[in-house]
Design a protein around this motif. Structure first.
Motif, PDB file in Angstrom:
ATOM      1  N   LEU A   1       0.806  -1.382  -0.290  1.00  0.00           N
ATOM      2  CA  LEU A   1       0.265  -0.218  -0.004  1.00  0.00           C
ATOM      3  C   LEU A   1       1.062   1.297   0.272  1.00  0.00           C
ATOM      4  O   LEU A   1       0.138   2.285  -0.689  1.00  0.00           O
ATOM      5  N   VAL A   2       1.732   0.994   1.027  1.00  0.00           N
ATOM      6  CA  VAL A   2       2.958   2.312   0.097  1.00  0.00           C
ATOM      7  C   VAL A   2       3.533   2.644  -0.726  1.00  0.00           C
ATOM      8  O   VAL A   2       3.926   3.437  -0.888  1.00  0.00           O
ATOM      9  N   LEU A   3       3.809   1.504  -1.225  1.00  0.00           N
ATOM     10  CA  LEU A   3       5.064   1.939  -2.448  1.00  0.00           C
ATOM     11  C   LEU A   3       3.403   2.165  -3.080  1.00  0.00           C
ATOM     12  O   LEU A   3       3.590   3.633  -4.772  1.00  0.00           O
ATOM     13  N   HIS A   4       2.177   1.389  -3.347  1.00  0.00           N
ATOM     14  CA  HIS A   4       1.335   2.177  -4.100  1.00  0.00           C
ATOM     15  C   HIS A   4       0.561   3.977  -4.353  1.00  0.00           C
ATOM     16  O   HIS A   4       0.651   4.265  -5.379  1.00  0.00           O
ATOM     17  N   VAL A   5       0.566   4.104  -2.615  1.00  0.00           N
ATOM     18  CA  VAL A   5       0.489   5.300  -2.702  1.00  0.00           C
ATOM     19  C   VAL A   5       1.326   6.301  -3.052  1.00  0.00           C
ATOM     20  O   VAL A   5       1.485   7.373  -3.804  1.00  0.00           O
ATOM     21  N   ILE A   6       2.990   5.837  -3.240  1.00  0.00           N
ATOM     22  CA  ILE A   6       4.203   6.536  -3.481  1.00  0.00           C
ATOM     23  C   ILE A   6       4.147   6.505  -4.959  1.00  0.00           C
ATOM     24  O   ILE A   6       4.925   8.090  -5.811  1.00  0.00           O
ATOM     25  N   ARG A   7       3.751   5.573  -6.073  1.00  0.00           N
ATOM     26  CA  ARG A   7       3.847   5.636  -6.993  1.00  0.00           C
ATOM     27  C   ARG A   7       2.961   6.379  -7.938  1.00  0.00           C
ATOM     28  O   ARG A   7       2.704   6.643  -9.319  1.00  0.00           O
ATOM     29  N   MET A   8       1.182   6.805  -7.041  1.00  0.00           N
ATOM     30  CA  MET A   8       0.055   6.970  -6.919  1.00  0.00           C
ATOM     31  C   MET A   8       0.966   8.780  -8.683  1.00  0.00           C
ATOM     32  O   MET A   8       1.402   9.524  -8.277  1.00  0.00           O
ATOM     33  N   ASN A   9       0.226   8.886  -9.486  1.00  0.00           N
ATOM     34  CA  ASN A   9      -0.083  10.560 -10.237  1.00  0.00           C
ATOM     35  C   ASN A   9      -0.536  11.756  -9.493  1.00  0.00           C
ATOM     36  O   ASN A   9      -1.458  11.254  -8.341  1.00  0.00           O
TER      37      ASN A   9
END
Length: 68
Positions: A32-40
């Motif tokens: 989830l942290v990686l997903h949030v960081i990679r969001m545009n």
């Protein structure tokens, strides 16, 4: 409480359950942290407007899915 403690002490290999639970939690948390960081920025802006959006919530979610 003594009954619960006694039952849990007699389960074979019970010491692995907390370790497995911790591994599952950490895996999901890192994902989830990686997903949030990679969001545009567009995706972040659309999520930030969800609570204020006047349209039907199902329609807003469907529009977001089809835009991607």
């Amino acid at each position: 409480m003594k009954i619960v403690t006694n039952v849990l002490e007699n389960i074979a290999q019970i010491q692995w359950f907390p370790i497995i639970g911790l591994i599952i939690f950490l895996t999901l948390f890192v994902f989830l942290v990686l997903h949030v960081i990679r969001m545009n920025n567009k995706e972040t802006d659309s999520y930030s407007r969800f609570p204020l959006d006047e349209t039907d919530s199902n329609q807003a979610v469907n529009n977001q899915v089809f835009k991607q």
